[in-house]
Write a protein that holds these residues in place. Structure first.
Motif, PDB file in Angstrom:
ATOM      1  N   UNK A  31     -31.649 -38.062   9.438  1.00 13.41           N
ATOM      2  CA  UNK A  31     -30.515 -37.505   9.043  1.00 13.41           C
ATOM      3  C   UNK A  31     -29.683 -36.550   9.921  1.00 13.41           C
ATOM      4  N   UNK A  32     -30.337 -35.656  10.540  1.00  6.90           N
ATOM      5  CA  UNK A  32     -30.282 -34.515  11.510  1.00  6.90           C
ATOM      6  C   UNK A  32     -30.856 -34.401  12.767  1.00  6.90           C
ATOM      7  N   UNK A  33     -30.216 -33.972  13.681  1.00  3.80           N
ATOM      8  CA  UNK A  33     -30.757 -34.276  14.758  1.00  3.80           C
ATOM      9  C   UNK A  33     -30.419 -32.761  15.767  1.00  3.80           C
ATOM     10  N   UNK A  34     -31.593 -32.399  16.392  1.00  3.32           N
ATOM     11  CA  UNK A  34     -31.402 -31.177  17.466  1.00  3.32           C
ATOM     12  C   UNK A  34     -32.098 -31.275  18.653  1.00  3.32           C
ATOM     13  N   UNK A  35     -31.811 -30.311  19.387  1.00  2.00           N
ATOM     14  CA  UNK A  35     -32.558 -30.242  20.583  1.00  2.00           C
ATOM     15  C   UNK A  35     -32.820 -28.655  20.557  1.00  2.00           C
ATOM     16  N   UNK A  36     -34.083 -28.176  20.772  1.00  2.00           N
ATOM     17  CA  UNK A  36     -34.718 -27.020  20.713  1.00  2.00           C
ATOM     18  C   UNK A  36     -35.402 -27.073  22.152  1.00  2.00           C
ATOM     19  N   UNK A  37     -35.329 -25.567  22.670  1.00  2.00           N
ATOM     20  CA  UNK A  37     -35.846 -25.330  24.025  1.00  2.00           C
ATOM     21  C   UNK A  37     -37.153 -24.644  23.687  1.00  2.00           C
ATOM     22  N   UNK A  47     -31.426 -25.150  20.687  1.00  2.00           N
ATOM     23  CA  UNK A  47     -30.348 -25.138  21.861  1.00  2.00           C
ATOM     24  C   UNK A  47     -28.990 -25.586  21.249  1.00  2.00           C
ATOM     25  N   UNK A  48     -29.064 -26.966  20.154  1.00  2.00           N
ATOM     26  CA  UNK A  48     -27.988 -27.275  19.798  1.00  2.00           C
ATOM     27  C   UNK A  48     -28.369 -28.256  18.828  1.00  2.00           C
ATOM     28  N   UNK A  49     -27.477 -28.312  17.885  1.00  2.00           N
ATOM     29  CA  UNK A  49     -27.395 -29.670  16.813  1.00  2.00           C
ATOM     30  C   UNK A  49     -26.755 -30.518  17.537  1.00  2.00           C
ATOM     31  N   UNK A  50     -26.919 -31.810  17.045  1.00  2.21           N
ATOM     32  CA  UNK A  50     -26.347 -33.183  17.645  1.00  2.21           C
ATOM     33  C   UNK A  50     -25.657 -33.676  16.481  1.00  2.21           C
ATOM     34  N   UNK A  60     -24.225 -28.157  28.303  1.00  7.54           N
ATOM     35  CA  UNK A  60     -24.923 -28.958  27.771  1.00  7.54           C
ATOM     36  C   UNK A  60     -24.361 -30.009  27.062  1.00  7.54           C
ATOM     37  N   UNK A  61     -24.508 -31.471  26.797  1.00  6.70           N
ATOM     38  CA  UNK A  61     -23.891 -32.134  26.348  1.00  6.70           C
ATOM     39  C   UNK A  61     -25.034 -33.112  25.443  1.00  6.70           C
ATOM     40  N   UNK A  62     -24.844 -33.429  24.124  1.00 14.99           N
ATOM     41  CA  UNK A  62     -25.874 -34.194  23.590  1.00 14.99           C
ATOM     42  C   UNK A  62     -25.002 -35.411  22.810  1.00 14.99           C
ATOM     43  N   UNK A  63     -25.828 -36.296  22.788  1.00 15.00           N
ATOM     44  CA  UNK A  63     -25.184 -37.628  22.238  1.00 15.00           C
ATOM     45  C   UNK A  63     -26.181 -38.280  21.376  1.00 15.00           C
ATOM     46  N   UNK A  64     -25.819 -38.979  20.209  1.00 15.45           N
ATOM     47  CA  UNK A  64     -26.503 -39.578  19.410  1.00 15.45           C
ATOM     48  C   UNK A  64     -25.869 -41.215  19.380  1.00 15.45           C
ATOM     49  N   UNK A  65     -26.975 -41.917  19.179  1.00 18.69           N
ATOM     50  CA  UNK A  65     -26.656 -43.494  19.140  1.00 18.69           C
ATOM     51  C   UNK A  65     -27.416 -43.855  17.864  1.00 18.69           C
ATOM     52  N   UNK A  66     -27.060 -44.112  16.655  1.00 22.10           N
ATOM     53  CA  UNK A  66     -27.479 -44.219  15.615  1.00 22.10           C
ATOM     54  C   UNK A  66     -28.058 -45.610  15.611  1.00 22.10           C
ATOM     55  N   UNK A  67     -27.237 -46.671  16.167  1.00 25.40           N
ATOM     56  CA  UNK A  67     -27.692 -48.160  16.094  1.00 25.40           C
ATOM     57  C   UNK A  67     -28.756 -48.355  16.939  1.00 25.40           C
ATOM     58  N   UNK A  68     -28.996 -47.624  18.295  1.00 23.66           N
ATOM     59  CA  UNK A  68     -30.176 -47.789  18.883  1.00 23.66           C
ATOM     60  C   UNK A  68     -31.254 -46.712  18.791  1.00 23.66           C
ATOM     61  N   UNK A  91     -34.900 -34.534  11.522  1.00 27.26           N
ATOM     62  CA  UNK A  91     -34.986 -34.119   9.928  1.00 27.26           C
ATOM     63  C   UNK A  91     -34.564 -35.658   9.139  1.00 27.26           C
ATOM     64  N   UNK A  92     -35.423 -36.004   8.665  1.00 25.78           N
ATOM     65  CA  UNK A  92     -35.196 -37.134   7.472  1.00 25.78           C
ATOM     66  C   UNK A  92     -34.581 -36.752   6.286  1.00 25.78           C
TER      67      UNK A  92
END
Lengths: 111, 116
Positions: A31-37, A47-50, A60-68, A91-92
């Motif tokens: 459900x939720x996605x993050x980058x930590x350092x 670092x940032x939520x996605x 910093x740029x974050x991308x999410x591709x749910x299909x893949x 996070x599920x």
């Protein structure tokens, strides 16, 4: 198969260059996605939520591709201080408190 | 505003001894999480607690490990009869309750356990 997979690297990047790397996740209930350092032997720091539409925070740029089922992080104009291990975190939906961490991608920025 | 405080930062134990790791959450945070990081591996979830209540302990080994978060005082992760394989960094994190809309965990500096 690990729930969150990352290329361990290291990615050796000249100062000022751009580096990008991905993380794949296996559970579609994520459900939720993050980058930590994480700096060597220290605690992980957010670092940032996605977000679904992708998001940017300075260099910093974050991308999410749910299909893949992958997320990416791009770092522009790399600084020496960007040298660290970048942890992909998922996070599920069914377990709020239970973050799934990737093993990390090491980035080394060289002068 | 002190962050998540963990102690001891470093702990050395001999096989068979007990290890107790303590974690005080950030001010205003009511939920505590324990994660373990083995060398060259990612963090692995162990347990999620709020005061006087274990919410999710699905990541705890079945034996020798226990955790508590009493009404007063820090959360404690206890490892009985330690073995060499318990050597790791143990990170505590805290957050406000999920229903507050909080989405992010803040981590402490970790406790590094070495079992001789």
């Amino acid at each position: 198969r690990k729930e969150v997979e990352q290329d361990p690297g290291p990615f050796n990047v000249p100062e000022g260059a751009t580096v990008a790397f991905n993380c794949t996740y296996s559970n579609s209930a994520s459900q939720s996605f993050f980058w930590y350092r994480q700096d060597c032997r220290k605690e992980p720091k957010l670092l940032m939520s996605v977000y679904s539409s992708g998001n940017e925070d300075g260099r910093f740029t974050a991308q999410l591709n749910r299909a893949s089922q992958y997320i990416s992080l791009l770092i522009r104009d790399s600084k020496l201080s960007d040298s660290a291990t970048y942890l992909c975190v998922v996070r599920r939906t069914d377990s709020w408190g239970k973050l799934q961490f990737g093993a990390g991608t090491q980035v080394v920025v060289t002068p | 505003n002190a962050g998540v405080m963990q102690n001891p930062r470093h702990l050395v134990r001999r096989r068979g001894q007990e290890a107790r790791l303590r974690c005080s959450p950030m001010k205003g945070h009511s939920h505590v999480y324990w994660y373990r990081q083995l060398p060259e591996e990612g963090l692995k979830f162990m347990v999620y607690l709020q005061k006087e209540n274990i919410i999710d302990e699905s990541g705890m080994p079945k034996e020798r490990f226990s955790a508590e978060f009493p009404k007063e005082g820090p959360s404690i992760l206890r490892i009985q009869q330690v073995v060499r394989g318990d050597s790791a960094a143990y990170f505590c994190a805290s957050s406000p309750p999920p229903e507050s809309g909080a989405n992010v965990l803040t981590f402490g500096a970790g406790s590094r356990l070495t079992v001789l």
